[in-house]
Design a protein around this motif. Structure first.
Motif, mmCIF file in Angstrom:
data_model
loop_
_atom_site.group_PDB
_atom_site.id
_atom_site.type_symbol
_atom_site.label_atom_id
_atom_site.label_comp_id
_atom_site.label_asym_id
_atom_site.label_seq_id
_atom_site.Cartn_x
_atom_site.Cartn_y
_atom_site.Cartn_z
ATOM 1 N N SER A 104 -6.562 18.742 -15.490
ATOM 2 C CA SER A 104 -8.015 18.729 -15.298
ATOM 3 C C SER A 104 -8.670 19.519 -16.422
ATOM 4 O O SER A 104 -8.039 20.331 -17.102
ATOM 5 N N ARG A 105 -9.945 19.257 -16.574
ATOM 6 C CA ARG A 105 -10.750 19.940 -17.596
ATOM 7 C C ARG A 105 -12.125 20.153 -16.991
ATOM 8 O O ARG A 105 -12.879 19.197 -16.812
ATOM 9 N N GLU A 106 -12.414 21.409 -16.658
ATOM 10 C CA GLU A 106 -13.681 21.742 -16.024
ATOM 11 C C GLU A 106 -14.337 22.890 -16.780
ATOM 12 O O GLU A 106 -13.654 23.846 -17.158
ATOM 13 N N PRO A 107 -15.650 22.826 -16.976
ATOM 14 C CA PRO A 107 -16.341 23.870 -17.748
ATOM 15 C C PRO A 107 -16.108 25.282 -17.217
ATOM 16 O O PRO A 107 -15.995 26.223 -17.985
ATOM 17 N N GLY A 108 -15.988 25.461 -15.909
ATOM 18 C CA GLY A 108 -15.837 26.788 -15.330
ATOM 19 C C GLY A 108 -14.414 27.312 -15.275
ATOM 20 O O GLY A 108 -14.177 28.414 -14.799
ATOM 21 N N VAL A 109 -13.456 26.539 -15.744
ATOM 22 C CA VAL A 109 -12.052 26.950 -15.693
ATOM 23 C C VAL A 109 -11.520 27.062 -17.115
ATOM 24 O O VAL A 109 -11.469 26.075 -17.852
ATOM 25 N N GLU A 128 -10.960 24.268 -21.285
ATOM 26 C CA GLU A 128 -9.697 23.776 -21.854
ATOM 27 C C GLU A 128 -8.928 22.995 -20.796
ATOM 28 O O GLU A 128 -9.018 23.303 -19.608
ATOM 29 N N PRO A 129 -8.138 22.031 -21.201
ATOM 30 C CA PRO A 129 -7.314 21.304 -20.225
ATOM 31 C C PRO A 129 -6.279 22.247 -19.608
ATOM 32 O O PRO A 129 -5.649 23.035 -20.312
ATOM 33 N N VAL A 130 -6.144 22.160 -18.292
ATOM 34 C CA VAL A 130 -5.184 22.970 -17.539
ATOM 35 C C VAL A 130 -4.419 22.077 -16.571
ATOM 36 O O VAL A 130 -4.840 20.960 -16.263
ATOM 37 N N ILE A 131 -3.307 22.605 -16.068
ATOM 38 C CA ILE A 131 -2.621 21.936 -14.970
ATOM 39 C C ILE A 131 -3.488 22.136 -13.733
ATOM 40 O O ILE A 131 -3.917 23.259 -13.434
ATOM 41 N N LYS A 132 -3.776 21.036 -13.031
ATOM 42 C CA LYS A 132 -4.655 21.102 -11.854
ATOM 43 C C LYS A 132 -4.195 22.178 -10.882
ATOM 44 O O LYS A 132 -3.004 22.329 -10.620
ATOM 45 N N GLY A 133 -5.173 22.915 -10.372
ATOM 46 C CA GLY A 133 -4.893 23.940 -9.385
ATOM 47 C C GLY A 133 -4.377 25.242 -9.977
ATOM 48 O O GLY A 133 -4.018 26.153 -9.230
#
Length: 91
Positions: free
Chosen positions: A21-26, A30-35
């Motif tokens: 996933s890629r979310e502005p608040g996380v 940057e792309p991260v592994i979901k969760g």
């Protein structure tokens, strides 16, 4: 694709979008592994330094081997989109 059966390749390609996933608040988007807050950049750096999947999983117990495969698939897809097509020699 030279030397690769394209249909077989497409059938075996992993759908990494289910795991990344890629979310502005996380992590600044940057792309991260979901969760998680584990960035793909971090995992790719570990792989490029020679860390095995087992070593990475020991460092990040929330991850699975499938997550690491998703990271590799994401990177392969990104490289395929970013690299210019080779020029064909004309004679």
């Amino acid at each position: 694709m030279v030397g690769i059966n394209a249909e077989k390749y497409l059938q075996g390609a992993m759908n990494y979008k289910d795991r990344i996933s890629r979310e502005p608040g996380v992590c600044g988007g940057e792309p991260v592994i979901k969760g998680t807050r584990v960035t793909l950049r971090t995992l790719l750096a570990s792989l490029s330094e020679g860390d095995s999947i087992e070593e990475i999983l020991a460092d990040y117990p929330a991850l699975t081997a499938e997550d690491i495969r998703a990271v590799i698939a994401f990177a392969a897809d990104a490289a395929r989109e970013d690299l210019p097509a080779p020029k064909v020699a004309t004679f």
